[in-house]
Design a protein around this motif. Structure first.
Motif, PDB file in Angstrom:
ATOM      1  N   SER A  22       0.830  -1.200   0.000  1.00  0.00           N
ATOM      2  CA  SER A  22       0.000   0.000   0.000  1.00  0.00           C
ATOM      3  C   SER A  22       0.865   1.249   0.000  1.00  0.00           C
ATOM      4  CB  SER A  22      -0.907   0.009   1.237  1.00  0.00           C
ATOM      5  OG  SER A  22      -1.567   1.250   1.323  1.00  0.00           O
ATOM      6  N   HIS A  23       0.747   2.054  -1.073  1.00  0.00           N
ATOM      7  CA  HIS A  23       1.510   3.296  -1.137  1.00  0.00           C
ATOM      8  C   HIS A  23       0.767   4.444  -0.459  1.00  0.00           C
ATOM      9  CE1 HIS A  23       4.528   1.524  -3.657  1.00  0.00           C
ATOM     10  NE2 HIS A  23       3.586   1.016  -4.412  1.00  0.00           N
ATOM     11  N   SER A  24      -0.462   4.214  -0.059  1.00  0.00           N
ATOM     12  CA  SER A  24      -1.237   5.271   0.582  1.00  0.00           C
ATOM     13  C   SER A  24      -0.984   5.346   2.085  1.00  0.00           C
ATOM     14  CB  SER A  24      -2.730   5.058   0.317  1.00  0.00           C
ATOM     15  OG  SER A  24      -3.131   3.829   0.890  1.00  0.00           O
ATOM     16  N   ASN A  25      -0.305   4.354   2.624  1.00  0.00           N
ATOM     17  CA  ASN A  25      -0.012   4.310   4.049  1.00  0.00           C
ATOM     18  C   ASN A  25       1.081   5.333   4.375  1.00  0.00           C
ATOM     19  OD1 ASN A  25       0.748   3.749   6.655  1.00  0.00           O
ATOM     20  ND2 ASN A  25       0.779   1.537   6.376  1.00  0.00           N
ATOM     21  N   ALA A  26       0.811   6.233   5.299  1.00  0.00           N
ATOM     22  CA  ALA A  26       1.765   7.285   5.667  1.00  0.00           C
ATOM     23  C   ALA A  26       3.039   6.704   6.277  1.00  0.00           C
ATOM     24  CB  ALA A  26       1.115   8.260   6.634  1.00  0.00           C
ATOM     25  N   ASN A  27       2.981   5.480   6.799  1.00  0.00           N
ATOM     26  CA  ASN A  27       4.147   4.868   7.419  1.00  0.00           C
ATOM     27  C   ASN A  27       5.018   4.105   6.428  1.00  0.00           C
ATOM     28  OD1 ASN A  27       3.440   5.790   9.971  1.00  0.00           O
ATOM     29  ND2 ASN A  27       2.052   4.067  10.282  1.00  0.00           N
ATOM     30  N   THR A  28       4.643   4.052   5.170  1.00  0.00           N
ATOM     31  CA  THR A  28       5.418   3.329   4.174  1.00  0.00           C
ATOM     32  C   THR A  28       6.764   4.023   3.980  1.00  0.00           C
ATOM     33  OG1 THR A  28       3.423   2.625   3.034  1.00  0.00           O
ATOM     34  CG2 THR A  28       5.465   2.514   1.789  1.00  0.00           C
ATOM     35  N   SER A  29       7.815   3.239   4.014  1.00  0.00           N
ATOM     36  CA  SER A  29       9.163   3.778   3.857  1.00  0.00           C
ATOM     37  C   SER A  29       9.390   4.281   2.439  1.00  0.00           C
ATOM     38  CB  SER A  29      10.181   2.682   4.174  1.00  0.00           C
ATOM     39  OG  SER A  29      11.469   3.107   3.842  1.00  0.00           O
ATOM     40  N   LEU A  30      10.051   5.427   2.315  1.00  0.00           N
ATOM     41  CA  LEU A  30      10.410   5.940   0.997  1.00  0.00           C
ATOM     42  C   LEU A  30      11.522   5.120   0.372  1.00  0.00           C
ATOM     43  CD1 LEU A  30      10.301   9.775   1.681  1.00  0.00           C
ATOM     44  CD2 LEU A  30       8.599   8.363   0.540  1.00  0.00           C
ATOM     45  N   ASN A  31      12.243   4.365   1.171  1.00  0.00           N
ATOM     46  CA  ASN A  31      13.331   3.526   0.683  1.00  0.00           C
ATOM     47  C   ASN A  31      12.980   2.044   0.770  1.00  0.00           C
ATOM     48  OD1 ASN A  31      15.141   5.604   0.038  1.00  0.00           O
ATOM     49  ND2 ASN A  31      15.641   5.851   2.189  1.00  0.00           N
ATOM     50  N   ALA A  32      11.744   1.730   0.531  1.00  0.00           N
ATOM     51  CA  ALA A  32      11.302   0.341   0.578  1.00  0.00           C
ATOM     52  C   ALA A  32      11.996  -0.469  -0.509  1.00  0.00           C
ATOM     53  CB  ALA A  32       9.791   0.276   0.387  1.00  0.00           C
ATOM     54  N   PRO A  33      12.296  -1.732  -0.232  1.00  0.00           N
ATOM     55  CA  PRO A  33      12.897  -2.574  -1.266  1.00  0.00           C
ATOM     56  C   PRO A  33      11.997  -2.614  -2.498  1.00  0.00           C
ATOM     57  CG  PRO A  33      12.878  -3.708   0.838  1.00  0.00           C
ATOM     58  CD  PRO A  33      12.072  -2.450   1.003  1.00  0.00           C
ATOM     59  N   CYS A  34      12.629  -2.704  -3.662  1.00  0.00           N
ATOM     60  CA  CYS A  34      11.852  -2.820  -4.888  1.00  0.00           C
ATOM     61  C   CYS A  34      12.479  -3.876  -5.782  1.00  0.00           C
ATOM     62  CB  CYS A  34      11.727  -1.478  -5.601  1.00  0.00           C
ATOM     63  SG  CYS A  34      13.264  -0.887  -6.308  1.00  0.00           S
ATOM     64  N   SER A  35      11.762  -4.255  -6.799  1.00  0.00           N
ATOM     65  CA  SER A  35      12.237  -5.335  -7.668  1.00  0.00           C
ATOM     66  C   SER A  35      13.038  -4.816  -8.855  1.00  0.00           C
ATOM     67  CB  SER A  35      11.049  -6.167  -8.149  1.00  0.00           C
ATOM     68  OG  SER A  35      10.145  -5.344  -8.855  1.00  0.00           O
ATOM     69  N   THR A  36      13.377  -3.545  -8.869  1.00  0.00           N
ATOM     70  CA  THR A  36      14.172  -2.953  -9.941  1.00  0.00           C
ATOM     71  C   THR A  36      15.555  -2.574  -9.427  1.00  0.00           C
ATOM     72  OG1 THR A  36      12.204  -2.057 -11.005  1.00  0.00           O
ATOM     73  CG2 THR A  36      14.303  -1.071 -11.623  1.00  0.00           C
ATOM     74  N   ILE A  37      16.564  -2.931 -10.190  1.00  0.00           N
ATOM     75  CA  ILE A  37      17.946  -2.556  -9.884  1.00  0.00           C
ATOM     76  C   ILE A  37      18.339  -1.450 -10.854  1.00  0.00           C
ATOM     77  CG2 ILE A  37      20.353  -3.296  -9.978  1.00  0.00           C
ATOM     78  CD1 ILE A  37      19.428  -6.084  -9.241  1.00  0.00           C
ATOM     79  N   PHE A  38      18.989  -0.409 -10.365  1.00  0.00           N
ATOM     80  CA  PHE A  38      19.516   0.663 -11.214  1.00  0.00           C
ATOM     81  C   PHE A  38      21.032   0.645 -11.144  1.00  0.00           C
ATOM     82  CE2 PHE A  38      20.030   4.516 -13.421  1.00  0.00           C
ATOM     83  CZ  PHE A  38      21.015   5.229 -12.775  1.00  0.00           C
ATOM     84  N   LEU A  39      21.664   0.671 -12.315  1.00  0.00           N
ATOM     85  CA  LEU A  39      23.108   0.786 -12.407  1.00  0.00           C
ATOM     86  C   LEU A  39      23.415   2.003 -13.259  1.00  0.00           C
ATOM     87  CD1 LEU A  39      23.973  -2.924 -13.204  1.00  0.00           C
ATOM     88  CD2 LEU A  39      24.176  -1.795 -11.010  1.00  0.00           C
ATOM     89  N   GLY A  40      24.298   2.859 -12.791  1.00  0.00           N
ATOM     90  CA  GLY A  40      24.662   4.052 -13.542  1.00  0.00           C
ATOM     91  C   GLY A  40      26.159   4.215 -13.629  1.00  0.00           C
ATOM     92  N   ASN A  41      26.595   5.097 -14.539  1.00  0.00           N
ATOM     93  CA  ASN A  41      28.004   5.381 -14.732  1.00  0.00           C
ATOM     94  C   ASN A  41      28.777   4.132 -15.144  1.00  0.00           C
ATOM     95  OD1 ASN A  41      30.199   7.112 -14.851  1.00  0.00           O
ATOM     96  ND2 ASN A  41      30.787   6.725 -12.734  1.00  0.00           N
ATOM     97  N   VAL A  42      28.170   3.319 -16.009  1.00  0.00           N
ATOM     98  CA  VAL A  42      28.798   2.104 -16.516  1.00  0.00           C
ATOM     99  C   VAL A  42      29.346   2.421 -17.904  1.00  0.00           C
ATOM    100  CG1 VAL A  42      28.424  -0.312 -17.114  1.00  0.00           C
ATOM    101  CG2 VAL A  42      27.131   0.705 -15.242  1.00  0.00           C
ATOM    102  N   HIS A  43      30.605   2.091 -18.155  1.00  0.00           N
ATOM    103  CA  HIS A  43      31.201   2.398 -19.454  1.00  0.00           C
ATOM    104  C   HIS A  43      30.465   1.635 -20.560  1.00  0.00           C
ATOM    105  CE1 HIS A  43      34.130   2.891 -22.668  1.00  0.00           C
ATOM    106  NE2 HIS A  43      34.524   3.960 -21.990  1.00  0.00           N
TER     107      HIS A  43
END
Length: 100
Positions: A22-43
């Motif tokens: 639930s994203h409507s819950n005020a107690n939901t962490s902004l840094n909750a685990p997610c199923s997407t990985i981001f990689l940046g600055n890769v040659h």
């Protein structure tokens, strides 16, 4: 160097995805685990190595790669947070060799 989005890091046996439904819950962490990985600055010359490393992990769904000059940004989606956390832990140990 590879920069990895730290909010996807979690020990797979500690993740409880149902806590973040639930994203409507005020107690939901902004840094909750997610199923997407981001990689940046890769040659850019490591693109095929990066694609293989991410696609070969269990639970892989899809990937988007964006290139600007000689640098890549990559988003890899996995079936759930357990798969993304495992993939992240595994690729953190890898070294990608850039071509001259």
């Amino acid at each position: 160097d590879i920069l990895i989005d730290q909010q996807t890091v979690a020990k797979p046996n500690k993740i409880k995805p149902q806590q973040y439904e639930s994203h409507s819950n005020a107690n939901t962490s902004l840094n909750a685990p997610c199923s997407t990985i981001f990689l940046g600055n890769v040659h850019a010359s490591t693109r095929s190595q990066l694609e293989h490393a991410l696609q070969s992990r269990e639970g892989f769904l899809r990937m988007k790669i964006s290139q600007k000059e000689d640098s890549l940004m990559c988003w890899a989606d996995y079936q759930n947070t357990n798969f993304s956390a495992n993939a992240l832990l595994q690729i953190r140990e890898m070294q990608f060799t850039a071509s001259p």
